[in-house]
Design an enzyme around this catalytic site. Structure first.
Site, PDB file in Angstrom:
ATOM      1  N   SER A  30       1.339 -69.636  27.283  1.00 30.96           N
ATOM      2  CA  SER A  30       2.221 -68.501  27.551  1.00 30.96           C
ATOM      3  C   SER A  30       2.520 -67.671  26.307  1.00 30.96           C
ATOM      4  O   SER A  30       3.128 -66.606  26.407  1.00 30.96           O
ATOM      5  CB  SER A  30       3.544 -68.995  28.146  1.00 30.96           C
ATOM      6  OG  SER A  30       3.339 -69.623  29.389  1.00 30.96           O
ATOM      7  N   HIS A  67      18.189 -74.932  37.352  1.00 27.07           N
ATOM      8  CA  HIS A  67      18.083 -75.977  38.370  1.00 27.07           C
ATOM      9  C   HIS A  67      18.797 -77.204  37.818  1.00 27.07           C
ATOM     10  O   HIS A  67      18.687 -77.511  36.633  1.00 27.07           O
ATOM     11  CB  HIS A  67      16.610 -76.285  38.653  1.00 27.07           C
ATOM     12  CG  HIS A  67      16.378 -77.299  39.731  1.00 27.07           C
ATOM     13  ND1 HIS A  67      17.122 -77.358  40.892  1.00 27.07           N
ATOM     14  CD2 HIS A  67      15.442 -78.281  39.845  1.00 27.07           C
ATOM     15  CE1 HIS A  67      16.669 -78.335  41.655  1.00 27.07           C
ATOM     16  NE2 HIS A  67      15.659 -78.910  41.040  1.00 27.07           N
ATOM     17  N   GLU A  88      -3.071 -67.835  64.432  1.00 29.97           N
ATOM     18  CA  GLU A  88      -1.906 -68.188  65.236  1.00 29.97           C
ATOM     19  C   GLU A  88      -0.921 -69.086  64.500  1.00 29.97           C
ATOM     20  O   GLU A  88       0.287 -68.976  64.711  1.00 29.97           O
ATOM     21  CB  GLU A  88      -2.369 -68.883  66.526  1.00 29.97           C
ATOM     22  CG  GLU A  88      -3.055 -67.972  67.511  1.00 29.97           C
ATOM     23  CD  GLU A  88      -2.165 -66.822  67.963  1.00 29.97           C
ATOM     24  OE1 GLU A  88      -0.933 -67.016  68.069  1.00 29.97           O
ATOM     25  OE2 GLU A  88      -2.696 -65.724  68.214  1.00 29.97           O
ATOM     26  N   SER A 115       8.337 -60.675  71.803  1.00 33.41           N
ATOM     27  CA  SER A 115       8.345 -60.510  73.256  1.00 33.41           C
ATOM     28  C   SER A 115       9.286 -61.520  73.904  1.00 33.41           C
ATOM     29  O   SER A 115       9.637 -62.548  73.313  1.00 33.41           O
ATOM     30  CB  SER A 115       6.928 -60.704  73.806  1.00 33.41           C
ATOM     31  OG  SER A 115       6.529 -62.067  73.674  1.00 33.41           O
TER      32      SER A 115
END
Length: 357
Positions: free
Chosen positions: A53, A108, A227, A252
């Site tokens: 990094s 955290h 799906e 729906s």
């Protein structure tokens, strides 16, 4: 009801008056550092000489120090490396430099809550945890907004720990959206449970189970993929905007009926019992002990499962289909790949959790 803090509860001058050393420059690290600098805070980055990094932090114009020097220089030491790396970093680089008046800040609570890091009594220990991957923390801040966050004070040696935490939260943009007060225990336990039960473990297992059921029944894997995985984002986006009610309003009536009838068949009394046991394992520390032991042993089980999962049929089918859909900004992970893709592409490797969901 939760206590939530906004801009009017924070004084940016407090964090501007501190020297902030950010340990780690991954997803969360780069976002915190850049946002703080834009807020007028003096920031330096703590990275080992061999860290991959370093080039990114250098390109962003930050001064980079090795961890020991950063710990000596900083007033506020922001620990944003992976949970499994933090104890060693703390013992070797941070602990020797801790003195009265310094502040340890986490995104955290894992290592504080499970006592793998035990700071001396004369330092403040606080947490500001943005509830978003790091790239979104940065992007939304740059757009003038902010991501919600959590605030906790584990140790208040100075009597001013909460005020400084709120100032830091303002510096990275969280007070623009709201900061909820919590504890290290609550953040850690709910975070670990959520990852296992819903966000990662539960969702991944359900996706694979649905996909495998359709494929075993003779349906095309490509259809099963759409799906059971592809369309999930469409549903989650509706929930993100307006909760379950908006999702049900938007789909729906047939889909809504299937929601009400199908859900209880999948999430049964046995499922609830398993969830309660998972939470008990988190709260007792059993999960943490298992994960720590797995790391100390070289991650044999973890690496085996990771390799197997990356070869699953749903990943092979998905990679092919995503390559045909450039609008999803497709990313591929090699079976042997350990480093995350470029920033913004796969933020699950952020250096909070390397934090988290």
């Amino acid at each position: 009801m939760a206590t939530i803090y906004y801009e009017n509860s924070a004084d940016l001058a407090l964090i501007r008056g501190k020297k902030v050393a950010v340990f780690g420059y991954g997803s969360q690290g780069h976002a915190h550092a850049l946002n703080l600098r834009d807020s007028g805070v003096q920031v330096r980055i703590a990275l080992e000489l061999q860290s991959r990094s370093r080039s990114k932090a250098h390109e962003a114009g930050f001064e980079i120090l090795v961890p020991k020097d950063a710990a000596a220089w900083g007033d506020v030491l922001v620990v944003l490396v992976p949970d499994t790396v933090q104890p060693k970093l703390y013992q070797e680089a941070i602990a020797p430099a801790l003195s009265a008046g310094k502040t340890l800040l986490f995104a955290h609570g894992f290592n504080i809550h499970f006592k793998t890091i035990a700071p001396p009594a004369n330092v403040d220990v606080i947490m500001i945890a943005p509830k978003s991957p790091g790239h979104r923390v940065r992007e939304i801040f740059a757009e003038g907004g902010g991501t919600p966050g959590l605030l906790a004070v584990h140790q208040d040696a100075s009597g001013k720990a909460k005020s400084l935490a709120l100032s830091y939260a303002q510096g990275i943009g969280c007070t623009r959206a709201g900061v909820i007060e919590t504890t290290f225990a609550e953040e850690t336990e709910t975070d670990l449970f959520g990852e296992q039960a819903v966000l990662c473990g539960g969702v991944s297992a359900l996706i694979k189970a649905g996909f495998e059921t359709l494929v075993e029944a003779g349906y095309q894997p490509e259809i099963a993929y759409f799906e059971c995985m592809h369309e999930l984002k469409l549903i989650v986006d509706l929930m993100y905007r307006g909760g379950l009610n908006f999702m049900r309003y938007s789909v729906s009536d047939t889909a809504e009926y299937g929601d009400y009838t199908g859900g209880p068949k999948v999430v049964t009394k046995e499922t609830y019992a398993a969830l309660r046991q998972m939470l008990a394992d988190v709260r007792s520390g059993d999960f943490a002990r298992q994960w720590i032991a797995e790391n100390e042993n070289g991650r044999p089980w973890f690496n085996q499962v990771r390799s197997r999962e990356r070869e699953h049929l749903i990943e092979q089918v998905g990679a092919k289909l995503r390559s045909m859909m450039p609008f999803v900004n497709p990313v591929s992970i090699r079976p042997d790949q350990t480093e995350a893709p470029p920033q913004g592409a796969a933020e699950a490797k952020d250096e909070k959790k390397a934090v988290a969901v």
